[in-house]
Scaffold this active site. Structure first.
Site, PDB file in Angstrom:
ATOM      1  N   THR A  26       0.841  -1.192   0.000  1.00 13.52           N
ATOM      2  CA  THR A  26       0.000   0.000   0.000  1.00 13.52           C
ATOM      3  C   THR A  26       0.880   1.247   0.000  1.00 13.52           C
ATOM      4  O   THR A  26       1.922   1.271   0.650  1.00 13.52           O
ATOM      5  CB  THR A  26      -0.901   0.006   1.251  1.00 13.52           C
ATOM      6  OG1 THR A  26      -1.788  -1.108   1.185  1.00 13.52           O
ATOM      7  CG2 THR A  26      -1.714   1.292   1.338  1.00 13.52           C
ATOM      8  N   GLY A  27       0.445   2.269  -0.717  1.00  8.34           N
ATOM      9  CA  GLY A  27       1.185   3.526  -0.701  1.00  8.34           C
ATOM     10  C   GLY A  27       1.411   4.064  -2.101  1.00  8.34           C
ATOM     11  O   GLY A  27       1.155   3.387  -3.108  1.00  8.34           O
ATOM     12  N   SER A  28       1.931   5.275  -2.166  1.00  7.82           N
ATOM     13  CA  SER A  28       2.082   5.954  -3.450  1.00  7.82           C
ATOM     14  C   SER A  28       3.070   5.258  -4.373  1.00  7.82           C
ATOM     15  O   SER A  28       2.839   5.149  -5.581  1.00  7.82           O
ATOM     16  CB  SER A  28       2.507   7.410  -3.229  1.00  7.82           C
ATOM     17  OG  SER A  28       3.718   7.467  -2.489  1.00  7.82           O
ATOM     18  N   THR A  29       4.183   4.764  -3.813  1.00  7.11           N
ATOM     19  CA  THR A  29       5.166   4.064  -4.652  1.00  7.11           C
ATOM     20  C   THR A  29       4.641   2.708  -5.085  1.00  7.11           C
ATOM     21  O   THR A  29       4.745   2.326  -6.258  1.00  7.11           O
ATOM     22  CB  THR A  29       6.500   3.887  -3.898  1.00  7.11           C
ATOM     23  OG1 THR A  29       6.940   5.156  -3.423  1.00  7.11           O
ATOM     24  CG2 THR A  29       7.563   3.295  -4.801  1.00  7.11           C
ATOM     25  N   LYS A  95       7.045   1.842   8.632  1.00  4.86           N
ATOM     26  CA  LYS A  95       5.963   1.800   7.674  1.00  4.86           C
ATOM     27  C   LYS A  95       4.676   2.197   8.384  1.00  4.86           C
ATOM     28  O   LYS A  95       4.618   2.180   9.598  1.00  4.86           O
ATOM     29  CB  LYS A  95       5.823   0.395   7.071  1.00  4.86           C
ATOM     30  CG  LYS A  95       6.966   0.036   6.116  1.00  4.86           C
ATOM     31  CD  LYS A  95       6.882  -1.388   5.585  1.00  4.86           C
ATOM     32  CE  LYS A  95       5.534  -1.772   5.050  1.00  4.86           C
ATOM     33  NZ  LYS A  95       5.027  -0.827   4.000  1.00  4.86           N
ATOM     34  N   GLY A  96       3.692   2.550   7.604  1.00  2.00           N
ATOM     35  CA  GLY A  96       2.397   2.880   8.191  1.00  2.00           C
ATOM     36  C   GLY A  96       1.959   4.298   7.943  1.00  2.00           C
ATOM     37  O   GLY A  96       0.932   4.734   8.475  1.00  2.00           O
ATOM     38  N   GLY A  98       0.607   5.320   5.409  1.00  2.00           N
ATOM     39  CA  GLY A  98      -0.691   5.222   4.747  1.00  2.00           C
ATOM     40  C   GLY A  98      -1.772   4.602   5.613  1.00  2.00           C
ATOM     41  O   GLY A  98      -2.915   4.455   5.182  1.00  2.00           O
ATOM     42  N   GLU A 104      -0.265  -4.789   6.360  1.00  3.80           N
ATOM     43  CA  GLU A 104       1.013  -4.943   5.672  1.00  3.80           C
ATOM     44  C   GLU A 104       1.894  -5.965   6.391  1.00  3.80           C
ATOM     45  O   GLU A 104       2.548  -6.799   5.752  1.00  3.80           O
ATOM     46  CB  GLU A 104       1.721  -3.592   5.585  1.00  3.80           C
ATOM     47  CG  GLU A 104       1.080  -2.638   4.590  1.00  3.80           C
ATOM     48  CD  GLU A 104       1.634  -1.226   4.662  1.00  3.80           C
ATOM     49  OE1 GLU A 104       1.476  -0.497   3.673  1.00  3.80           O
ATOM     50  OE2 GLU A 104       2.207  -0.847   5.697  1.00  3.80           O
ATOM     51  N   LYS A 122      14.234   8.114   1.265  1.00  2.54           N
ATOM     52  CA  LYS A 122      13.765   7.275   2.381  1.00  2.54           C
ATOM     53  C   LYS A 122      14.917   6.571   3.105  1.00  2.54           C
ATOM     54  O   LYS A 122      14.700   5.973   4.165  1.00  2.54           O
ATOM     55  CB  LYS A 122      12.775   6.227   1.855  1.00  2.54           C
ATOM     56  CG  LYS A 122      11.583   6.803   1.101  1.00  2.54           C
ATOM     57  CD  LYS A 122      10.730   7.701   1.980  1.00  2.54           C
ATOM     58  CE  LYS A 122       9.595   8.352   1.232  1.00  2.54           C
ATOM     59  NZ  LYS A 122       8.618   7.422   0.698  1.00  2.54           N
TER      60      LYS A 122
END
Length: 223
Positions: A26-29, A95-96, A98, A104, A122
């Site tokens: 999940t996420g933009s990348t 992470k998290g 999003g 995840e 990052k």
């Protein structure tokens, strides 16, 4: 930045093989990765089953025609590809951002191979500049919050549209503004033992490869 994210995602797609059970992060990348997997399924006949880590990814995968199964309907996951908010030199990560950290981690844990896709911003010397998400049950959430305050963790309930953000699993997220995490493994253990904490956003030594896109191209770092 978006171009870098897409480069990293396309590189990660090279690790996808026919007949895989594939964890979709999940996420933009990661959305670029899911998009590429959808293209491979539609245009090149790639045969995979996807396991998603959020309702957002599920919706995108379904729209792209990627076959999906629930995590409980598979024995293991061959490969999971996801993003990360921070990665240190020991391949610990946060992470998290999003809001999908629990799902995840549930998908990543039974994965035989696990890859993060990130842009070079990052990569950090130590974790903590990015606020650490902690997923907590709604009942008694304020009690957990008070403990974080007492510990000096500078907690804040995540909000969306003026209300407390609620995850897909119907929990709250408390973000900890730690600045610098000296020992991610010790902190992860501490948080895991706290009553009311469902999961935390420290993904310590779980990932095998990190695909990094930078101004000089795409690099694959291996643990």
């Amino acid at each position: 930045m978006e171009a870098l994210k897409k480069q990293a995602a396309l590189k990660a797609a090279e690790f996808v093989k026919d007949n895989m059970i594939l964890g979709l992060g999940t996420g933009s990348t990661t959305s670029y990765f899911v998009e590429e997997v959808g293209r491979l399924v539609k245009e090149e006949g790639l045969n995979i089953i996807g396991v998603t880590t959020s309702s957002v990814t599920s919706k995108q995968a379904q729209e792209l025609g990627i076959p999906l199964k629930d995590i409980d309907d598979v024995d293991e996951v061959d490969l999971t590809v996801d993003g990360a908010d921070e990665v240190d030199p020991s391949f610990n990560g946060i992470k998290g951002g999003g809001g999908a950290l629990l799902m995840e981690k549930v998908v990543a844990t039974p994965s035989k191979d696990y890859i993060w896709v990130v842009d070079e911003s990052k990569l950090v010397d130590s974790l903590g500049a990015f606020k650490l998400p902690v997923e907590v049950v709604q009942y008694g959430a304020m009690q957990v919050f008070k403990i974080f305050e007492e510990k000096g963790y500078k907690p804040a309930f995540r909000e969306k549209d003026g209300q407390r953000f609620v995850t897909d699993m119907k929990n709250y997220i408390i973000d900890l503004d730690l600045g610098r995490i000296e020992d991610p493994i010790a902190l992860g253990k501490e948080l895991k033992q706290m009553v009311g904490v469902v999961e935390h956003g420290l993904f310590n030594q779980m990932v095998k490869k990190v695909v990094v896109a930078g101004q000089n191209g795409v690099t694959v770092l291996e643990a």
